[in-house]
Design a protein around this motif. Structure first.
Motif, mmCIF file in Angstrom:
data_model
loop_
_atom_site.group_PDB
_atom_site.id
_atom_site.type_symbol
_atom_site.label_atom_id
_atom_site.label_comp_id
_atom_site.label_asym_id
_atom_site.label_seq_id
_atom_site.Cartn_x
_atom_site.Cartn_y
_atom_site.Cartn_z
ATOM 1 N N GLU A 10 19.541 -8.076 5.476
ATOM 2 C CA GLU A 10 19.217 -9.048 6.151
ATOM 3 C C GLU A 10 18.019 -9.005 6.964
ATOM 4 O O GLU A 10 17.443 -10.242 6.889
ATOM 5 C CB GLU A 10 20.077 -8.725 7.524
ATOM 6 N N ALA A 11 17.277 -7.816 6.678
ATOM 7 C CA ALA A 11 15.516 -8.080 6.696
ATOM 8 C C ALA A 11 15.313 -8.368 4.953
ATOM 9 O O ALA A 11 14.385 -9.011 5.542
ATOM 10 C CB ALA A 11 15.490 -6.544 6.792
ATOM 11 N N ILE A 12 16.084 -8.326 4.264
ATOM 12 C CA ILE A 12 15.484 -8.662 3.551
ATOM 13 C C ILE A 12 15.373 -10.266 3.258
ATOM 14 O O ILE A 12 14.890 -11.402 2.809
ATOM 15 C CB ILE A 12 16.455 -7.774 1.281
ATOM 16 N N ARG A 13 17.132 -10.596 3.385
ATOM 17 C CA ARG A 13 16.754 -12.133 3.160
ATOM 18 C C ARG A 13 16.081 -12.408 4.663
ATOM 19 O O ARG A 13 15.087 -13.950 3.875
ATOM 20 C CB ARG A 13 18.469 -12.831 3.709
ATOM 21 N N ARG A 14 15.374 -12.010 5.474
ATOM 22 C CA ARG A 14 14.605 -13.006 6.236
ATOM 23 C C ARG A 14 13.454 -12.435 5.911
ATOM 24 O O ARG A 14 12.599 -14.555 5.620
ATOM 25 C CB ARG A 14 14.724 -11.975 8.129
ATOM 26 N N ARG A 15 12.669 -12.133 5.603
ATOM 27 C CA ARG A 15 11.921 -12.089 4.688
ATOM 28 C C ARG A 15 11.427 -12.589 4.036
ATOM 29 O O ARG A 15 10.639 -13.639 3.451
ATOM 30 C CB ARG A 15 11.483 -10.454 4.233
ATOM 31 N N LEU A 61 5.476 -6.655 0.740
ATOM 32 C CA LEU A 61 5.681 -5.350 1.911
ATOM 33 C C LEU A 61 5.427 -4.021 1.463
ATOM 34 O O LEU A 61 5.917 -3.746 0.702
ATOM 35 C CB LEU A 61 6.955 -4.955 2.474
ATOM 36 N N ALA A 62 5.068 -2.928 2.185
ATOM 37 C CA ALA A 62 5.737 -1.312 2.312
ATOM 38 C C ALA A 62 6.794 -1.451 2.396
ATOM 39 O O ALA A 62 7.677 -1.815 3.048
ATOM 40 C CB ALA A 62 4.114 -1.181 3.341
ATOM 41 N N VAL A 63 7.622 -0.503 1.771
ATOM 42 C CA VAL A 63 9.048 0.141 1.263
ATOM 43 C C VAL A 63 9.146 0.488 3.166
ATOM 44 O O VAL A 63 10.178 0.256 4.286
ATOM 45 C CB VAL A 63 9.110 1.292 1.095
ATOM 46 N N SER A 64 7.838 1.118 3.711
ATOM 47 C CA SER A 64 8.199 1.752 5.149
ATOM 48 C C SER A 64 8.195 0.364 6.525
ATOM 49 O O SER A 64 9.404 0.463 7.277
ATOM 50 C CB SER A 64 6.707 2.209 5.543
ATOM 51 N N ALA A 65 7.982 -0.627 5.755
ATOM 52 C CA ALA A 65 8.369 -1.829 6.638
ATOM 53 C C ALA A 65 9.135 -2.450 6.518
ATOM 54 O O ALA A 65 9.979 -3.184 7.715
ATOM 55 C CB ALA A 65 7.002 -3.206 6.237
ATOM 56 N N MET A 66 10.043 -2.572 5.421
ATOM 57 C CA MET A 66 10.515 -3.553 4.733
ATOM 58 C C MET A 66 12.245 -2.441 6.246
ATOM 59 O O MET A 66 13.704 -2.688 6.393
ATOM 60 C CB MET A 66 11.325 -3.238 3.487
ATOM 61 N N MET A 67 11.744 -1.556 5.546
ATOM 62 C CA MET A 67 12.789 -0.218 6.401
ATOM 63 C C MET A 67 13.221 -0.145 7.724
ATOM 64 O O MET A 67 13.459 -0.342 8.722
ATOM 65 C CB MET A 67 12.679 1.308 6.414
ATOM 66 N N ARG A 68 11.992 -0.472 8.017
ATOM 67 C CA ARG A 68 11.656 -1.005 9.845
ATOM 68 C C ARG A 68 12.475 -2.339 10.395
ATOM 69 O O ARG A 68 13.293 -2.171 11.436
ATOM 70 C CB ARG A 68 10.456 -0.862 10.374
ATOM 71 N N MET A 69 12.266 -3.146 9.308
ATOM 72 C CA MET A 69 12.613 -4.469 9.909
ATOM 73 C C MET A 69 14.097 -3.951 9.715
ATOM 74 O O MET A 69 14.966 -4.540 10.398
ATOM 75 C CB MET A 69 12.893 -5.763 8.818
ATOM 76 N N ALA A 70 15.099 -2.996 8.922
ATOM 77 C CA ALA A 70 16.049 -2.499 8.437
ATOM 78 C C ALA A 70 16.858 -1.786 9.981
ATOM 79 O O ALA A 70 17.904 -2.364 10.770
ATOM 80 C CB ALA A 70 16.188 -2.781 8.003
ATOM 81 N N GLU A 71 16.322 -1.100 10.462
ATOM 82 C CA GLU A 71 16.393 -0.719 11.487
ATOM 83 C C GLU A 71 16.501 -1.715 12.711
ATOM 84 O O GLU A 71 17.118 -1.164 14.049
ATOM 85 C CB GLU A 71 15.121 0.602 11.632
ATOM 86 N N GLU A 72 15.224 -2.239 12.895
ATOM 87 C CA GLU A 72 15.200 -3.418 13.978
ATOM 88 C C GLU A 72 16.613 -4.275 14.090
ATOM 89 O O GLU A 72 16.802 -4.261 15.104
ATOM 90 C CB GLU A 72 13.749 -4.346 13.762
ATOM 91 N N ASN A 73 17.012 -4.146 12.648
ATOM 92 C CA ASN A 73 18.529 -5.269 13.042
ATOM 93 C C ASN A 73 18.844 -4.452 13.546
ATOM 94 O O ASN A 73 20.668 -4.957 14.198
ATOM 95 C CB ASN A 73 18.342 -5.365 11.581
ATOM 96 N N ALA A 74 19.001 -3.159 13.005
ATOM 97 C CA ALA A 74 20.712 -2.307 13.201
ATOM 98 C C ALA A 74 20.362 -1.643 14.950
ATOM 99 O O ALA A 74 21.313 -1.245 15.667
ATOM 100 C CB ALA A 74 19.767 -0.264 12.778
#
Length: 84
Positions: A10-15, A61-74
């Motif tokens: 979902e984070a990848i799609r949104r970005r 994106l930095a990998v950490s920013a993408m992971m943060r986006m995934a965490e926000e989705n969670a």
């Protein structure tokens, strides 16, 4: 584990959509197959760290920013289902 894949997808799609990229354009930038991008976005595939780095780079994106986006989705509450 499937939920983690879904949240990352979902984070990848949104970005990707924020950048106005098609799955095909993203796949070209990341050096991945378009079908694989689709599977990742739908949470059907669990990408390796190498693939996550390629996607983050292609999405600016930095990998950490993408992971943060995934965490926000969670952390988002699940949508409620109305029954009548």
């Amino acid at each position: 584990m499937r939920d983690l894949d879904k949240f990352l997808g979902e984070a990848i799609r949104r970005r990707r959509k924020e950048l106005g990229l098609s799955q095909e354009a993203l796949s070209f930038k990341a050096g991945l197959h378009r079908n694989y991008i689709s599977d990742i976005e739908r949470g059907l595939k669990s990408p390796s760290l190498r693939v996550i780095v390629k996607l983050a780079d292609a999405l600016g994106l930095a990998v950490s920013a993408m992971m943060r986006m995934a965490e926000e989705n969670a952390c988002k509450p699940a949508p409620s289902v109305k029954t009548e």
